[in-house]
Design an enzyme around this catalytic site. Structure first.
Site, PDB file in Angstrom:
ATOM      1  N   ASN A 178       0.689  -0.902   0.027  1.00  0.00           N
ATOM      2  CA  ASN A 178      -0.298   0.583  -0.208  1.00  0.00           C
ATOM      3  C   ASN A 178       0.895   1.314   0.339  1.00  0.00           C
ATOM      4  O   ASN A 178       0.001   2.711  -0.532  1.00  0.00           O
ATOM      5  CB  ASN A 178      -0.864  -0.146   1.159  1.00  0.00           C
ATOM      6  N   GLU A 279       4.424  -3.679  12.198  1.00  0.00           N
ATOM      7  CA  GLU A 279       3.543  -2.812  12.258  1.00  0.00           C
ATOM      8  C   GLU A 279       2.315  -3.801  11.495  1.00  0.00           C
ATOM      9  O   GLU A 279       2.461  -3.387  10.195  1.00  0.00           O
ATOM     10  CB  GLU A 279       3.905  -1.395  11.675  1.00  0.00           C
ATOM     11  N   CYS A 313      -3.278   1.604   6.723  1.00  0.00           N
ATOM     12  CA  CYS A 313      -3.132   0.642   7.507  1.00  0.00           C
ATOM     13  C   CYS A 313      -3.541   1.952   8.791  1.00  0.00           C
ATOM     14  O   CYS A 313      -4.736   1.100  10.227  1.00  0.00           O
ATOM     15  CB  CYS A 313      -1.998   0.573   8.590  1.00  0.00           C
ATOM     16  N   GLU A 489       8.369   3.392  14.694  1.00  0.00           N
ATOM     17  CA  GLU A 489       8.921   3.909  13.704  1.00  0.00           C
ATOM     18  C   GLU A 489       9.004   5.111  13.725  1.00  0.00           C
ATOM     19  O   GLU A 489       7.685   5.460  14.129  1.00  0.00           O
ATOM     20  CB  GLU A 489       8.501   2.866  12.705  1.00  0.00           C
TER      21      GLU A 489
END
Length: 509
Positions: A178, A279, A313, A489
């Site tokens: 994505n 993640e 996400c 992150e």
């Protein structure tokens, strides 16, 4: 009716001359070989797989279909390169990242065109992703020189207590389809800044972006073997992933993707006890309180919900609207959807809603909407029975009268579906928002500062947007809680994932 008029497929009627010009722009950074152990190579058995433009079904390129042996070769080269890269002065690592950042900026338009071709997102969004991803390289170019230890005054006399940070070792970076440029650069920037060699495995739908990024890294002066990019088909991806997880020479595994795959990789890493950064999935609540500025709330919802056709996400998934403003919010959201969303080939002018990335994604979104309607949700748009668009395009969909037990609230939709539920009290909104086993992001719209602070603290998620629908920044800590993952992150927090703390005790007596 307005939405029906605005939902038109643009970009499929390009003339032959236009198509050729677009193709040439996209080919400027296209690579059809994988970078393994410092060499641009094919698969040992010559196997390849096609990369498809999801908007047109055109084959863009064919890339090597690598396997377990290729992964082992890449890791061996990374382990060898790690010896010198881990000892490279932070100032030198910073300079290389700065050079890399300049090349990313210089080639931004070519990267964006390639990204749109293989992933489908509108060109404006692709440009934004390239700039966003490059921002991580710029940030970590500076962070490379800010990786500090500490000296602590201990209780024992005649002892000096020091903690230093050292590179953890070879990092395996597994990235999603994505945001194939941004996710790789976010991981790669941190790994390189900390002195870790890297082996990247891009998603099978979007390998071309990763290969282009590797070519630019090579041009920036990154030493051979410090970065490899393994391309693999859907059939061979599991063996490559397992090889990276189980190889004891890999010290860190960083993965962005679904929770189901994250659990599998977590288990596969157990035998070698790696450092993990995961993640994973999200199911973000978007809470609109009675006190909200509705214009601001609708704009925030549009930005969060429909970016990348909802394939994000941290995309809004569960829209919770307090009863006092529910009808007005839903009407305003529908009106803006009608006037602002135009679907089509992302390379065409005026398009801001691209296709879903593949047929499996299309079937999933369609199934969740159908199941929710069967359970009692009201489909405001498109009207039931309307003709479906051709190809992988899914129409922007507005569902109302949704309840928390419906499929579109229980599962992450990952598509352009705005599902709206009504709530009465703050306590009820929090109960619904926190009922998910995911906890990546949440959004709050309120003009009551006490409520904003109170609800932000009470939401069970790693990130909160208050009166803001776009929250990602290179300087910030990106990550979730519960089944949404481990680690952070971005910012200085990425240093935790790619370094080990060594304690040194000096006796001074």
């Amino acid at each position: 009716m307005a939405l029906q008029l605005s939902y038109r497929l643009l970009g499929r009627q390009l003339s032959a001359g236009q198509a050729t010009r677009v193709g040439r722009r996209r080919l400027s950074l296209l690579r059809e070989r994988a970078l393994v152990a410092g060499q641009w190579t094919v698969a040992a058995d010559g196997a390849t797989f096609d990369v498809i433009n999801p908007a047109t079904d055109d084959v863009i390129a064919s890339v090597p279909d690598l396997g377990e042996a290729d992964a082992a070769r890449a890791v061996a080269a990374a382990a060898e390169a790690q010896r010198s890269w881990g000892q490279t002065a932070p100032r030198r690592r910073s300079q290389l990242l700065q050079a890399y950042f300049r090349l990313l900026e210089e080639h931004g338009e070519q990267l964006a065109a390639l990204l749109t071709a293989e992933q489908g997102k509108p060109l404006a969004e692709a440009r934004a992703e390239v700039a966003y991803g490059a921002g991580y390289i710029e940030w970590f170019a500076g962070e490379a020189r800010r990786i500090h230890g500490e000296v602590v005054d201990g209780a024992a006399p005649h002892k000096e207590t020091l903690m230093i940070r050292q590179p953890a070792g070879v990092a395996a970076l597994i990235t999603p389809w994505n945001f194939p440029i941004a996710m790789l650069l976010r991981k790669l920037g941190a790994a390189l800044a900390c002195g870790c060699a890297a082996v990247a495995k891009p998603a099978e739908d979007t390998p071309l972006s990763a290969l282009a990024l590797a070519a630019l890294a090579e041009q920036a002066g990154l030493p051979p073997g410090v970065l490899s990019v393994l391309t693999a088909s859907r059939a061979r991806t599991p063996e490559v992933g397992a090889a990276l997880c189980r190889d004891p020479r890999v010290a860190v595994l960083s993965f962005t993707g679904s929770t189901a795959v994250g659990k599998l990789l977590y288990a596969q890493c157990a035998s070698t006890v790696k450092k993990l950064s995961l993640e994973l999935g999200g199911n973000s609540p978007f809470i609109v309180f009675d006190s909200a500025d509705l214009e601001k709330a609708v704009a925030g919802c549009m930005a969060s919900k429909f970016r990348n056709s909802g394939q994000t996400c941290i995309s809004t998934n569960r829209i919770l609207v307090q009863a006092g403003v529910y009808d007005r919010f839903v009407a305003a959201l529908g009106s803006v959807m009608a006037s602002q969303l135009t679907a089509g080939d992302g390379a065409a002018d005026g398009v801001n809603l691209g296709p879903l990335v593949n047929n499996a994604q299309l079937e999933k979104v369609s199934g969740l909407v159908s199941e929710s309607v069967r359970q009692g949700a009201r489909q405001v748009w498109p009207r039931p029975g309307s003709a479906a668009p051709e190809g992988r395009f899914y129409p922007p969909t507005l569902l109302t009268e949704v309840t928390p037990d419906m499929a579109c609230f229980r599962e992450e939709v990952f598509g352009p579906v705005a599902a709206c539920a009504r709530f009465e009290t703050e306590e009820e909104a929090l109960a619904i928002a926190n009922s998910s086993d995911m906890g990546l992001a949440g959004y709050i719209f309120t003009e009551n500062i006490a409520q904003a602070w109170r609800v932000s603290r009470a939401l069970e998620c790693g990130m909160v947007g208050v009166n803001e629908g776009l929250i990602s920044q290179p300087e910030a800590a990106f990550g979730g809680v519960k089944l949404s993952g481990l680690g952070r992150e971005g910012g200085h927090y990425s240093v935790e994932d790619y370094t080990e703390v060594k304690y040194i005790c000096f006796g001074t007596k």
